[in-house]
Design an enzyme around this catalytic site. Sequence first.
Site, PDB file in Angstrom:
ATOM      1  N   ARG A   1      11.059  -2.153  10.801  1.00  0.00           N
ATOM      2  CA  ARG A   1       9.993  -1.700  11.707  1.00  0.00           C
ATOM      3  C   ARG A   1       9.790  -2.714  12.815  1.00  0.00           C
ATOM      4  O   ARG A   1       9.773  -3.911  12.562  1.00  0.00           O
ATOM      5  CB  ARG A   1       8.675  -1.525  10.918  1.00  0.00           C
ATOM      6  CG  ARG A   1       8.587  -0.197  10.206  1.00  0.00           C
ATOM      7  CD  ARG A   1       7.410  -0.133   9.272  1.00  0.00           C
ATOM      8  NE  ARG A   1       6.156  -0.596   9.851  1.00  0.00           N
ATOM      9  CZ  ARG A   1       4.973  -0.479   9.242  1.00  0.00           C
ATOM     10  NH1 ARG A   1       4.902   0.096   8.050  1.00  0.00           N
ATOM     11  NH2 ARG A   1       3.876  -0.929   9.797  1.00  0.00           N
TER      12      ARG A   1
ATOM     13  N   LYS B   1       0.825  -1.218   0.000  1.00  0.00           N
ATOM     14  CA  LYS B   1       0.000   0.000   0.000  1.00  0.00           C
ATOM     15  C   LYS B   1       0.855   1.262   0.000  1.00  0.00           C
ATOM     16  O   LYS B   1       0.606   2.168  -0.770  1.00  0.00           O
ATOM     17  CB  LYS B   1      -0.916   0.043   1.238  1.00  0.00           C
ATOM     18  CG  LYS B   1      -1.963  -1.033   1.294  1.00  0.00           C
ATOM     19  CD  LYS B   1      -2.952  -0.784   2.435  1.00  0.00           C
ATOM     20  CE  LYS B   1      -2.323  -0.839   3.825  1.00  0.00           C
ATOM     21  NZ  LYS B   1      -1.826  -2.161   4.216  1.00  0.00           N
TER      22      LYS B   1
ATOM     23  N   ARG C   1      -0.877  -8.970  13.226  1.00  0.00           N
ATOM     24  CA  ARG C   1      -1.419  -7.935  12.323  1.00  0.00           C
ATOM     25  C   ARG C   1      -2.319  -8.574  11.261  1.00  0.00           C
ATOM     26  O   ARG C   1      -3.340  -8.006  10.883  1.00  0.00           O
ATOM     27  CB  ARG C   1      -0.271  -7.163  11.658  1.00  0.00           C
ATOM     28  CG  ARG C   1       0.400  -6.193  12.620  1.00  0.00           C
ATOM     29  CD  ARG C   1       1.729  -5.721  12.095  1.00  0.00           C
ATOM     30  NE  ARG C   1       1.634  -4.851  10.942  1.00  0.00           N
ATOM     31  CZ  ARG C   1       2.638  -4.631  10.096  1.00  0.00           C
ATOM     32  NH1 ARG C   1       3.802  -5.220  10.265  1.00  0.00           N
ATOM     33  NH2 ARG C   1       2.468  -3.809   9.088  1.00  0.00           N
TER      34      ARG C   1
ATOM     35  N   ARG D   1      11.421  -6.556   4.739  1.00  0.00           N
ATOM     36  CA  ARG D   1      11.228  -5.124   4.488  1.00  0.00           C
ATOM     37  C   ARG D   1      12.204  -4.272   5.315  1.00  0.00           C
ATOM     38  O   ARG D   1      12.440  -4.549   6.489  1.00  0.00           O
ATOM     39  CB  ARG D   1       9.785  -4.750   4.863  1.00  0.00           C
ATOM     40  CG  ARG D   1       9.493  -3.282   4.691  1.00  0.00           C
ATOM     41  CD  ARG D   1       8.042  -3.031   4.493  1.00  0.00           C
ATOM     42  NE  ARG D   1       7.272  -3.090   5.741  1.00  0.00           N
ATOM     43  CZ  ARG D   1       5.991  -2.750   5.812  1.00  0.00           C
ATOM     44  NH1 ARG D   1       5.341  -2.362   4.731  1.00  0.00           N
ATOM     45  NH2 ARG D   1       5.347  -2.828   6.956  1.00  0.00           N
TER      46      ARG D   1
ATOM     47  N   ARG E   1      -9.743   1.224   8.724  1.00  0.00           N
ATOM     48  CA  ARG E   1      -9.365  -0.164   9.002  1.00  0.00           C
ATOM     49  C   ARG E   1     -10.463  -0.908   9.736  1.00  0.00           C
ATOM     50  O   ARG E   1     -10.293  -2.086  10.038  1.00  0.00           O
ATOM     51  CB  ARG E   1      -8.111  -0.177   9.862  1.00  0.00           C
ATOM     52  CG  ARG E   1      -6.823  -0.426   9.077  1.00  0.00           C
ATOM     53  CD  ARG E   1      -5.691  -0.261  10.051  1.00  0.00           C
ATOM     54  NE  ARG E   1      -4.496  -0.958   9.753  1.00  0.00           N
ATOM     55  CZ  ARG E   1      -3.408  -0.398   9.226  1.00  0.00           C
ATOM     56  NH1 ARG E   1      -3.425   0.855   8.843  1.00  0.00           N
ATOM     57  NH2 ARG E   1      -2.311  -1.112   9.092  1.00  0.00           N
TER      58      ARG E   1
HETATM   59  P1  AMP Z   1       0.650   0.734   8.806  1.00  0.00           P
HETATM   60  O1  AMP Z   1       1.897   1.514   8.584  1.00  0.00           O
HETATM   61  O2  AMP Z   1      -0.516   1.234   7.978  1.00  0.00           O
HETATM   62  O3  AMP Z   1       0.870  -0.762   8.658  1.00  0.00           O
HETATM   63  O4  AMP Z   1       0.205   0.967  10.338  1.00  0.00           O
HETATM   64  C1  AMP Z   1       1.053   0.592  11.407  1.00  0.00           C
HETATM   65  C2  AMP Z   1       0.247   0.488  12.687  1.00  0.00           C
HETATM   66  O5  AMP Z   1      -0.348   1.752  13.004  1.00  0.00           O
HETATM   67  C3  AMP Z   1      -0.911  -0.491  12.657  1.00  0.00           C
HETATM   68  O6  AMP Z   1      -0.506  -1.833  12.897  1.00  0.00           O
HETATM   69  C4  AMP Z   1      -1.797   0.071  13.772  1.00  0.00           C
HETATM   70  O7  AMP Z   1      -1.281  -0.251  15.048  1.00  0.00           O
HETATM   71  C5  AMP Z   1      -1.642   1.581  13.581  1.00  0.00           C
HETATM   72  N1  AMP Z   1      -2.656   2.124  12.628  1.00  0.00           N
HETATM   73  C6  AMP Z   1      -2.430   2.725  11.418  1.00  0.00           C
HETATM   74  N2  AMP Z   1      -3.580   3.100  10.834  1.00  0.00           N
HETATM   75  C7  AMP Z   1      -4.579   2.729  11.677  1.00  0.00           C
HETATM   76  C8  AMP Z   1      -6.007   2.820  11.639  1.00  0.00           C
HETATM   77  N3  AMP Z   1      -6.639   3.361  10.597  1.00  0.00           N
HETATM   78  N4  AMP Z   1      -6.692   2.328  12.709  1.00  0.00           N
HETATM   79  C9  AMP Z   1      -6.067   1.792  13.764  1.00  0.00           C
HETATM   80  N5  AMP Z   1      -4.732   1.652  13.864  1.00  0.00           N
HETATM   81  C10 AMP Z   1      -3.992   2.123  12.840  1.00  0.00           C
END
Ligand code: AMP
Length: 214
Positions: free
Chosen positions: A160, A13, A171, A127, A88
């Site tokens: 990360r 993404k 996740r 990654r 989400r």
């Molecule tokens: P990402 O970089 O999009 O994979 O997001 C990393 C982490 O941030 C996720 O595993 C969640 O803990 C938190 N996070 C990001 N976006 C959201 C969202 N829309 N709702 C809830 N948690 C989020």
Amino acid sequence: MRAVLMGPPGAGKGTQAQVLAQGAQVPQVATGDILRRAREEGTPLGRTAQSYMDKGELVPDEVMIGIIEERLRQEDAKAGFLLDGFPRTVPQAEALDRLLQQLGMPLEAVLLLEVPEDAIVRRLSGRRTCPSCGRSYHIENDPPPVDGHCGTCGAELVTRTDDRPETVLSRLEVYRRSTEPLKTYYQAKGVLRAVDGVGKVEEVTARLRAALHD
Ligand code: AMP
């Protein structure tokens, strides 16, 4: 463009959203990046988010809805936006619909990047991410520069903390339980467009662009 890019963690993404948003000259709104920045800056939001992120859990809906509301009310979002990592959950999607209705700018498309789970685990464990500009590399498919620094901005690349294997599994479980129901939600609204996320970055970008123009 007023669109959402959704898909499981590791579907690509971030990489795709960056290219698509730049091409359409709209802001890429990545909630994960917003939270990571807050965490690095040590703000109250960052401290709240940290414990959820480290476990691979979702930050509570009301926190995320507040963030997105503030961001989409900014001037640059009037030209359009590409959301990456939001919504989400179904309550987040409902809140987004209400907000966009108030702002008079409804969603045009929800792009769903589909990648099988075994490929996701391989992608995430290889990654390497730039903490400064957000660019991602993969040790096999898109190797980072040999000195371990970002080719775009020069910052030192990191793995990360939530890309550790045990966190990746939780996740994925969270995605299946909380985010997958959004497929039905957006299908019912007639805006969902599923795209095969397997292949070279440029191939997937071309598929996403085609789906946007359908
Ligand atoms: P990402 O970089 O999009 O994979 O997001 C990393 C982490 O941030 C996720 O595993 C969640 O803990 C938190 N996070 C990001 N976006 C959201 C969202 N829309 N709702 C809830 N948690 C989020």
